[in-house]
Design an enzyme around this catalytic site. Structure first.
Site, PDB file in Angstrom:
ATOM      1  N   ASP A  77      -7.951  -5.188  -0.308  1.00 47.14           N
ATOM      2  CA  ASP A  77      -8.412  -6.057  -1.403  1.00 47.14           C
ATOM      3  C   ASP A  77      -8.082  -7.521  -1.187  1.00 47.14           C
ATOM      4  O   ASP A  77      -8.530  -8.369  -1.966  1.00 47.14           O
ATOM      5  CB  ASP A  77      -7.779  -5.583  -2.721  1.00 47.14           C
ATOM      6  CG  ASP A  77      -8.331  -4.226  -3.126  1.00 47.14           C
ATOM      7  OD1 ASP A  77      -7.545  -3.345  -3.481  1.00 47.14           O
ATOM      8  OD2 ASP A  77      -9.570  -4.058  -3.044  1.00 47.14           O
TER       9      ASP A  77
ATOM     10  N   HIS B  57       0.857  -1.189   0.000  1.00 54.56           N
ATOM     11  CA  HIS B  57       0.000   0.000   0.000  1.00 54.56           C
ATOM     12  C   HIS B  57       0.888   1.232   0.000  1.00 54.56           C
ATOM     13  O   HIS B  57       1.927   1.255   0.627  1.00 54.56           O
ATOM     14  CB  HIS B  57      -0.901   0.017   1.244  1.00 54.56           C
ATOM     15  CG  HIS B  57      -2.060   0.934   1.096  1.00 54.56           C
ATOM     16  ND1 HIS B  57      -1.959   2.282   1.323  1.00 54.56           N
ATOM     17  CD2 HIS B  57      -3.338   0.714   0.696  1.00 54.56           C
ATOM     18  CE1 HIS B  57      -3.133   2.856   1.092  1.00 54.56           C
ATOM     19  NE2 HIS B  57      -3.985   1.918   0.703  1.00 54.56           N
TER      20      HIS B  57
HETATM   21  C1  SDX Z   1      -6.099   0.021  -3.104  1.00 56.07           C
HETATM   22  O1  SDX Z   1      -4.290   4.487  -2.232  1.00 56.07           O
HETATM   23  C2  SDX Z   1      -5.242   3.882  -1.631  1.00 56.07           C
HETATM   24  O2  SDX Z   1      -5.629   4.212  -0.535  1.00 56.07           O
HETATM   25  C3  SDX Z   1      -5.823   2.707  -2.380  1.00 56.07           C
HETATM   26  C4  SDX Z   1      -6.846   1.899  -1.625  1.00 56.07           C
HETATM   27  C5  SDX Z   1      -8.127   2.680  -1.384  1.00 56.07           C
HETATM   28  O3  SDX Z   1      -8.830   2.346  -0.428  1.00 56.07           O
HETATM   29  O4  SDX Z   1      -8.442   3.555  -2.242  1.00 56.07           O
HETATM   30  O5  SDX Z   1      -6.324   1.485  -0.368  1.00 56.07           O
HETATM   31  C6  SDX Z   1      -7.255   0.667  -2.422  1.00 56.07           C
HETATM   32  O6  SDX Z   1      -5.822   0.324  -4.237  1.00 56.07           O
HETATM   33  C7  SDX Z   1      -5.261  -0.979  -2.344  1.00 56.07           C
HETATM   34  C8  SDX Z   1      -4.016  -1.489  -3.171  1.00 56.07           C
HETATM   35  C9  SDX Z   1      -4.503  -2.584  -4.107  1.00 56.07           C
HETATM   36  N1  SDX Z   1      -3.426  -2.954  -5.056  1.00 56.07           N
HETATM   37  C10 SDX Z   1      -2.789  -4.133  -4.962  1.00 56.07           C
HETATM   38  O7  SDX Z   1      -2.988  -4.948  -4.058  1.00 56.07           O
HETATM   39  C11 SDX Z   1      -1.803  -4.393  -6.097  1.00 56.07           C
HETATM   40  C12 SDX Z   1      -0.489  -4.940  -5.529  1.00 56.07           C
HETATM   41  N2  SDX Z   1       0.175  -3.873  -4.797  1.00 56.07           N
HETATM   42  C13 SDX Z   1       1.072  -3.033  -5.463  1.00 56.07           C
HETATM   43  O8  SDX Z   1       1.101  -2.965  -6.820  1.00 56.07           O
HETATM   44  C14 SDX Z   1       1.614  -1.840  -4.691  1.00 56.07           C
HETATM   45  O9  SDX Z   1       1.874  -2.264  -3.420  1.00 56.07           O
HETATM   46  C15 SDX Z   1       0.739  -0.591  -4.659  1.00 56.07           C
HETATM   47  C16 SDX Z   1       0.326  -0.166  -6.022  1.00 56.07           C
HETATM   48  C17 SDX Z   1      -0.462  -0.843  -3.828  1.00 56.07           C
HETATM   49  C18 SDX Z   1       1.547   0.532  -3.996  1.00 56.07           C
HETATM   50  O10 SDX Z   1       2.619   0.789  -4.843  1.00 56.07           O
HETATM   51  P1  SDX Z   1       3.704   1.917  -4.493  1.00 56.07           P
HETATM   52  O11 SDX Z   1       3.363   2.629  -3.233  1.00 56.07           O
HETATM   53  O12 SDX Z   1       3.890   2.749  -5.728  1.00 56.07           O
HETATM   54  O13 SDX Z   1       5.001   1.070  -4.168  1.00 56.07           O
HETATM   55  P2  SDX Z   1       6.035   0.541  -5.233  1.00 56.07           P
HETATM   56  O14 SDX Z   1       5.308  -0.011  -6.428  1.00 56.07           O
HETATM   57  O15 SDX Z   1       7.039   1.615  -5.455  1.00 56.07           O
HETATM   58  O16 SDX Z   1       6.691  -0.695  -4.454  1.00 56.07           O
HETATM   59  C19 SDX Z   1       7.721  -0.491  -3.496  1.00 56.07           C
HETATM   60  C20 SDX Z   1       8.533  -1.788  -3.526  1.00 56.07           C
HETATM   61  C21 SDX Z   1       8.980  -2.181  -4.940  1.00 56.07           C
HETATM   62  O17 SDX Z   1      10.138  -2.990  -4.808  1.00 56.07           O
HETATM   63  P3  SDX Z   1      11.614  -2.291  -4.934  1.00 56.07           P
HETATM   64  O18 SDX Z   1      11.594  -1.481  -6.236  1.00 56.07           O
HETATM   65  O19 SDX Z   1      11.746  -1.394  -3.707  1.00 56.07           O
HETATM   66  O20 SDX Z   1      12.582  -3.439  -4.946  1.00 56.07           O
HETATM   67  O21 SDX Z   1       7.692  -2.887  -3.087  1.00 56.07           O
HETATM   68  C22 SDX Z   1       7.535  -3.813  -4.172  1.00 56.07           C
HETATM   69  C23 SDX Z   1       7.873  -3.074  -5.437  1.00 56.07           C
HETATM   70  O22 SDX Z   1       8.323  -3.975  -6.439  1.00 56.07           O
HETATM   71  N3  SDX Z   1       6.119  -4.217  -4.148  1.00 56.07           N
HETATM   72  C24 SDX Z   1       5.670  -5.467  -4.331  1.00 56.07           C
HETATM   73  C25 SDX Z   1       4.277  -5.406  -4.144  1.00 56.07           C
HETATM   74  N4  SDX Z   1       3.915  -4.145  -3.865  1.00 56.07           N
HETATM   75  C26 SDX Z   1       5.060  -3.410  -3.870  1.00 56.07           C
HETATM   76  N5  SDX Z   1       6.316  -6.616  -4.639  1.00 56.07           N
HETATM   77  C27 SDX Z   1       5.526  -7.723  -4.761  1.00 56.07           C
HETATM   78  N6  SDX Z   1       4.176  -7.739  -4.586  1.00 56.07           N
HETATM   79  C28 SDX Z   1       3.527  -6.603  -4.281  1.00 56.07           C
HETATM   80  N7  SDX Z   1       2.193  -6.602  -4.113  1.00 56.07           N
END
Ligand code: SDX
Length: 390
Positions: free
Chosen positions: A328, A271
């Protein structure tokens, strides 16, 4: 450069507005609507009550809630000609695409809803949106199933109407299971608002040009559809079903999620704000156990979800990035137990988030926020003389 511009892709470190609606603390895993904790609201309030709180700022008295309900019920009939629009879609259309289109089409049948220049016009637009959005959201499912489209029933409650709009068939009577209604009421509350997330920021951005409420909500539906946002609840179930089909080998999928050469992510984890447990995930996980036990549903997917969660919470990669289950991760397991089809999961999210979108849009207009228009850092060609390549 006129002055200096700070580049902040994804607005990770930018605040877009002030707001009195929702408070999040990502470190402590705190979520409050208008100062009330999500735990108290989920346990003690109803979704219509929380919708009123989000939109108007205070918990309603019984009389205020009854009046709000009555004013919404004045608008629950959707113009019959809207059916021509939904008939234009193929049965295979994703419900979120249909919902976004139908929501935008509401403007064509309610042109006055674009003007919200005074409190009464704003109130009417709010009531119309709540009344009609629920109906057209369920029409997407009915269309896919080849069922006749149902009408809102002004003699029963909002969440009961959702179940009836979705599942009542002309061949016989229908009564929603109170356990299901109670679980959905709680799920809708938990999705109510979440400060400046992607879809809410979209609703504010579109509304900041003074586009109407229906058009702004339609844009929010499209933003929510993405698998990185609300679309994640559908992607979680598809992922868990894939793991289940693959023999339940969660370690294999954990490895994929950590492999930088593999685009696969553990859906439902991570998140932007919560670097601790998403408080909603905690409540939904408990509700999933209760609902499945009460309904006598034994879903192997729930066991896989718990195994995956336990593994991720122990895993260095996930711990070092503060990746925890989010809203989710478990919600789809409940929706499935309630008979909601997977491609309707994100529509469920939209129904829950509707009062939050409305509240934020209303606050943006009442605060007379300026039109959203960020700058950029230009990295393209310097001036070059025109020489045709023809
Ligand atoms: C919602 O914003 C809100 O409040 C949203 C929400 C709402 O109520 O409106 O809460 C609802 O959208 C919840 C999130 C649902 N999405 C997912 O579950 C999809 C999977 N999660 C991710 O794609 C990710 O965690 C996000 C999109 C939720 C957040 O992404 P960020 O904050 O942009 O973080 P990032 O992509 O920069 O990740 C940071 C690191 C990265 O690794 P490094 O580059 O540091 O090595 O964490 C890793 C990412 O690769 N990472 C994951 C991961 N999520 C982040 N690696 C594996 N699996 C994951 N799910």
């Amino acid at each position: 450069l006129t002055g200096f511009i700070t580049l902040d892709p994804g607005y990770k470190n930018s605040g877009s507005c002030t707001s009195e609606i929702t408070f999040l603390d990502g470190e402590l895993g705190i979520l409050r609507y208008r100062g009330y904790s999500i735990e108290d609201l989920a346990e003690q309030a109803s979704f219509p009550e929380v919708s009123y709180l989000l939109i108007f700022g205070e918990l309603p008295t019984a009389q205020q809630l009854a009046q709000f309900d009555a004013d919404i019920k004045k608008h629950t009939l959707v113009n019959e000609e809207m059916k021509n629009i939904i008939d234009g879609f193929p049965k295979t259309a994703h419900p979120m695409g249909v919902l976004s289109a139908l929501t935008s089409a509401l403007t064509a049948f309610n042109p006055k809803s674009v003007n919200v220049e005074n409190e009464k016009e704003m109130y009417d637009a709010v009531c119309k949106t709540i009344a009609k959005f629920l109906v057209i959201a369920t029409w997407t499912y009915r269309k896919t199933m080849g069922y006749p489209l149902n009408y809102y029933d002004n003699t029963i409650g909002y969440v009961e109407n959702f179940m009836q709009l979705m599942f009542k068939l002309p061949t016989g009577p229908y009564a929603a299971n109170p356990i299901v209604v109670n679980a959905l009421d709680k799920l809708f509350i938990l999705h109510g608002d979440h400060e400046q997330n992607c879809s809410t920021s979209t609703v504010r951005m579109v509304g900041s040009s003074h586009a109407g409420l229906f058009a702004s909500i339609s844009a929010g539906v499209s933003a929510l559809w993405g698998p990185l946002h609300g679309g994640a609840n559908q992607a979680v179930l598809e992922m868990l079903e894939e793991i289940n089909k693959d023999g339940g080998d969660t370690d294999k999928f954990m490895a994929k999620a950590k492999d930088k050469n593999d685009p696969f992510r553990l859906m439902g984890f991570g998140h932007r704000v919560y670097k601790n447990f998403d408080p909603r995930a905690r409540i939904i996980k408990k509700a999933a156990d209760e609902v499945l036990n009460t309904l006598g549903v034994d879903d192997p997917i729930l066991a896989i979800a718990k195994k995956l969660e336990a593994a991720a919470l122990e895993d260095e990669y996930f711990k070092s990035r503060s990746l925890y289950p989010n809203v989710d991760f478990y919600s789809g397991i409940i929706y499935r137990a309630l008979g909601i089809p997977t491609d309707m999961f994100t529509v469920m999210f939209a129904i829950g988030r509707l009062p939050g979108w409305i509240a934020q849009w209303k606050e943006m207009r009442e605060n007379k926020e300026p039109i959203g228009r960020p700058r950029q850092i230009y990295t393209g060609h310097p001036l070059r003389e025109f020489k045709s390549n023809k």
